[in-house]
Write a protein that holds these residues in place. Structure first.
Motif, PDB file in Angstrom:
ATOM      1  N   SER A 144      82.598  62.444  71.595  1.00 51.43           N
ATOM      2  CA  SER A 144      83.626  63.883  71.492  1.00 51.43           C
ATOM      3  C   SER A 144      83.703  64.491  70.748  1.00 51.43           C
ATOM      4  N   ILE A 145      85.035  65.320  70.884  1.00 52.62           N
ATOM      5  CA  ILE A 145      84.959  66.871  70.579  1.00 52.62           C
ATOM      6  C   ILE A 145      85.185  66.899  69.061  1.00 52.62           C
ATOM      7  N   VAL A 146      85.929  66.292  68.008  1.00 56.71           N
ATOM      8  CA  VAL A 146      86.085  65.905  66.881  1.00 56.71           C
ATOM      9  C   VAL A 146      85.425  65.194  66.087  1.00 56.71           C
ATOM     10  N   THR A 147      84.811  66.328  64.971  1.00 52.73           N
ATOM     11  CA  THR A 147      83.726  65.874  64.171  1.00 52.73           C
ATOM     12  C   THR A 147      84.790  64.919  63.477  1.00 52.73           C
ATOM     13  N   VAL A 148      83.869  63.620  63.832  1.00 50.43           N
ATOM     14  CA  VAL A 148      84.406  62.684  62.651  1.00 50.43           C
ATOM     15  C   VAL A 148      83.799  62.132  61.352  1.00 50.43           C
ATOM     16  N   ASN A 149      84.150  62.567  60.406  1.00 50.37           N
ATOM     17  CA  ASN A 149      83.515  61.615  59.195  1.00 50.37           C
ATOM     18  C   ASN A 149      83.907  61.180  58.849  1.00 50.37           C
ATOM     19  N   LYS A 150      85.135  60.422  59.439  1.00 49.43           N
ATOM     20  CA  LYS A 150      86.099  59.583  58.477  1.00 49.43           C
ATOM     21  C   LYS A 150      85.560  57.973  58.910  1.00 49.43           C
ATOM     22  N   ILE A 151      86.312  56.749  58.200  1.00 44.38           N
ATOM     23  CA  ILE A 151      86.666  55.838  58.650  1.00 44.38           C
ATOM     24  C   ILE A 151      88.249  55.177  58.802  1.00 44.38           C
ATOM     25  N   THR A 152      88.459  55.282  59.809  1.00 49.55           N
ATOM     26  CA  THR A 152      89.603  54.398  60.400  1.00 49.55           C
ATOM     27  C   THR A 152      89.314  53.018  60.420  1.00 49.55           C
ATOM     28  N   PRO A 153      90.026  52.612  59.379  1.00 46.86           N
ATOM     29  CA  PRO A 153      90.030  50.917  59.625  1.00 46.86           C
ATOM     30  C   PRO A 153      91.383  50.670  60.668  1.00 46.86           C
ATOM     31  N   LEU A 154      90.991  50.015  61.673  1.00 43.24           N
ATOM     32  CA  LEU A 154      92.252  49.121  62.825  1.00 43.24           C
ATOM     33  C   LEU A 154      92.657  48.367  62.207  1.00 43.24           C
ATOM     34  N   GLU A 155      93.917  47.527  62.623  1.00 46.20           N
ATOM     35  CA  GLU A 155      94.147  46.047  62.566  1.00 46.20           C
ATOM     36  C   GLU A 155      93.766  46.029  63.658  1.00 46.20           C
ATOM     37  N   HIS A 156      94.624  47.092  65.274  1.00 43.21           N
ATOM     38  CA  HIS A 156      94.479  46.710  66.309  1.00 43.21           C
ATOM     39  C   HIS A 156      93.939  48.282  66.930  1.00 43.21           C
ATOM     40  N   PRO A 157      93.896  48.150  68.137  1.00 38.76           N
ATOM     41  CA  PRO A 157      92.452  48.950  69.168  1.00 38.76           C
ATOM     42  C   PRO A 157      93.614  49.966  69.901  1.00 38.76           C
ATOM     43  N   VAL A 158      93.759  51.190  69.166  1.00 41.11           N
ATOM     44  CA  VAL A 158      94.343  52.379  70.065  1.00 41.11           C
ATOM     45  C   VAL A 158      93.630  53.736  70.515  1.00 41.11           C
ATOM     46  N   LEU A 159      94.163  54.061  70.734  1.00 40.50           N
ATOM     47  CA  LEU A 159      93.630  55.413  71.789  1.00 40.50           C
ATOM     48  C   LEU A 159      92.414  56.595  71.187  1.00 40.50           C
ATOM     49  N   GLU A 198      93.520  56.212  54.477  1.00 38.85           N
ATOM     50  CA  GLU A 198      94.379  54.974  54.404  1.00 38.85           C
ATOM     51  C   GLU A 198      95.570  54.845  54.675  1.00 38.85           C
ATOM     52  N   ARG A 199      95.745  53.703  55.134  1.00 39.91           N
ATOM     53  CA  ARG A 199      97.597  53.382  55.980  1.00 39.91           C
ATOM     54  C   ARG A 199      97.902  51.628  54.898  1.00 39.91           C
ATOM     55  N   LYS A 200      99.610  51.566  55.119  1.00 41.73           N
ATOM     56  CA  LYS A 200     100.405  50.789  54.311  1.00 41.73           C
ATOM     57  C   LYS A 200      99.536  49.941  55.809  1.00 41.73           C
ATOM     58  N   GLU A 201     100.196  48.349  55.641  1.00 45.16           N
ATOM     59  CA  GLU A 201      99.475  47.401  56.506  1.00 45.16           C
ATOM     60  C   GLU A 201     100.654  47.566  57.343  1.00 45.16           C
ATOM     61  N   GLN A 202     100.386  46.456  58.837  1.00 47.87           N
ATOM     62  CA  GLN A 202     101.815  46.563  59.379  1.00 47.87           C
ATOM     63  C   GLN A 202     102.667  45.838  58.873  1.00 47.87           C
ATOM     64  N   HIS A 203     102.142  44.841  58.814  1.00 52.18           N
ATOM     65  CA  HIS A 203     103.458  43.884  57.738  1.00 52.18           C
ATOM     66  C   HIS A 203     104.677  45.012  56.762  1.00 52.18           C
TER      67      HIS A 203
END
Ligand SMILES: Cc1cc2nc3c(=O)[nH]c(=O)nc-3n(C[C@H](O)[C@H](O)[C@H](O)COP(=O)(O)O)c2cc1C
Length: 203
Positions: free
Chosen positions: A3-18, A186-191
């Motif tokens: 990846s050309i993006v420096t990813v030093n973050k964790i994105t806790p996905l509920e479902h797979p995305v691009l 962090e994000r709100k949950e989908q529900h």
């Protein structure tokens, strides 16, 4: 592919995305690699092809590359907090939208929605080029409106800082450095925001 993006973050996905949705984030430190005018035109082109209500395309952009007078003029329109870090950006721009429709001068109720779609295209085009974006509500709106001579039927909304990923968090004061290095996103949950039925408020 790396990846050309420096990813030093964790994105806790509920479902797979691009991948580019997952790995985008908004840094306040950027690599010291210049963003050329050609790259700016590519970003604007991505925005240009966003959908908009009745194809009105109400978005307007004022832009400036680091080291130019335009950059300094935009920088001076940022609020005090954003000025602390946005000097790290290689490109700054200001967003506005046209409040009325050309055909009848009535309010374009969807203009702000369409500017958001424009920026959605821009930030993901940028991400695919290794360029990070940090959008800002903290703008001296009246100053920007006057400085860039926007007519009354345009509304200045936001500014955006651009720079390549891979900035040095040491470029930031201690409190912002701490936020920059925070791993978990962090994000709100989908529900909490999507309902397969009536609108619900949180109990
Ligand atoms: C419209 C808008 C306005 C924002 N305003 C500011 C701002 O004035 N200053 C700032 O530091 N961050 C600002 N942000 C960044 C958000 O805080 C950030 O996008 C959010 O915390 C989610 O983080 P992420 O983009 O890294 O996923 C803004 C973002 C958006 C979309």
């Amino acid at each position: 592919m790396e990846s050309i993006v420096t990813v030093n973050k964790i994105t806790p996905l509920e479902h797979p995305v691009l991948e580019s949705i997952k790995n985008r984030w908004s840094p306040r430190a950027f690599a010291k690699t210049p963003i050329t005018e050609e790259k700016v035109k590519i970003l604007l082109e991505a925005g240009r092809w966003a959908p908009s209500a009745s194809n009105i395309q109400p978005w307007r952009v004022i832009w400036g590359i680091k080291g130019t007078k335009m950059y300094d003029r935009i920088f001076d329109c940022l609020d005090d907090f954003n000025q602390i870090w946005a000097a790290n950006a290689e490109l700054l721009w200001i967003n506005a939208f046209k409040k009325t429709m050309e055909k009848n001068d009535k309010e374009n109720f969807h203009a702000l929605h369409d500017l958001g779609l424009f920026m959605g295209n821009v930030i993901h085009q940028a991400n695919s080029m290794g360029i990070a974006t940090h959008q800002m509500a903290g703008v001296k709106f009246k100053k920007a409106q006057d400085e860039f001579k926007f007519p009354d039927d345009y509304h200045v909304t936001t500014a955006v800082a651009f720079g390549y990923y891979g900035g040095n968090p040491d470029d930031l004061p201690e409190d912002l450095k701490k936020q920059e290095l925070k791993k978990m996103r962090e994000r709100k949950e989908q529900h909490e925001f999507a309902f397969n039925g009536n609108f619900q408020t949180k109990k």
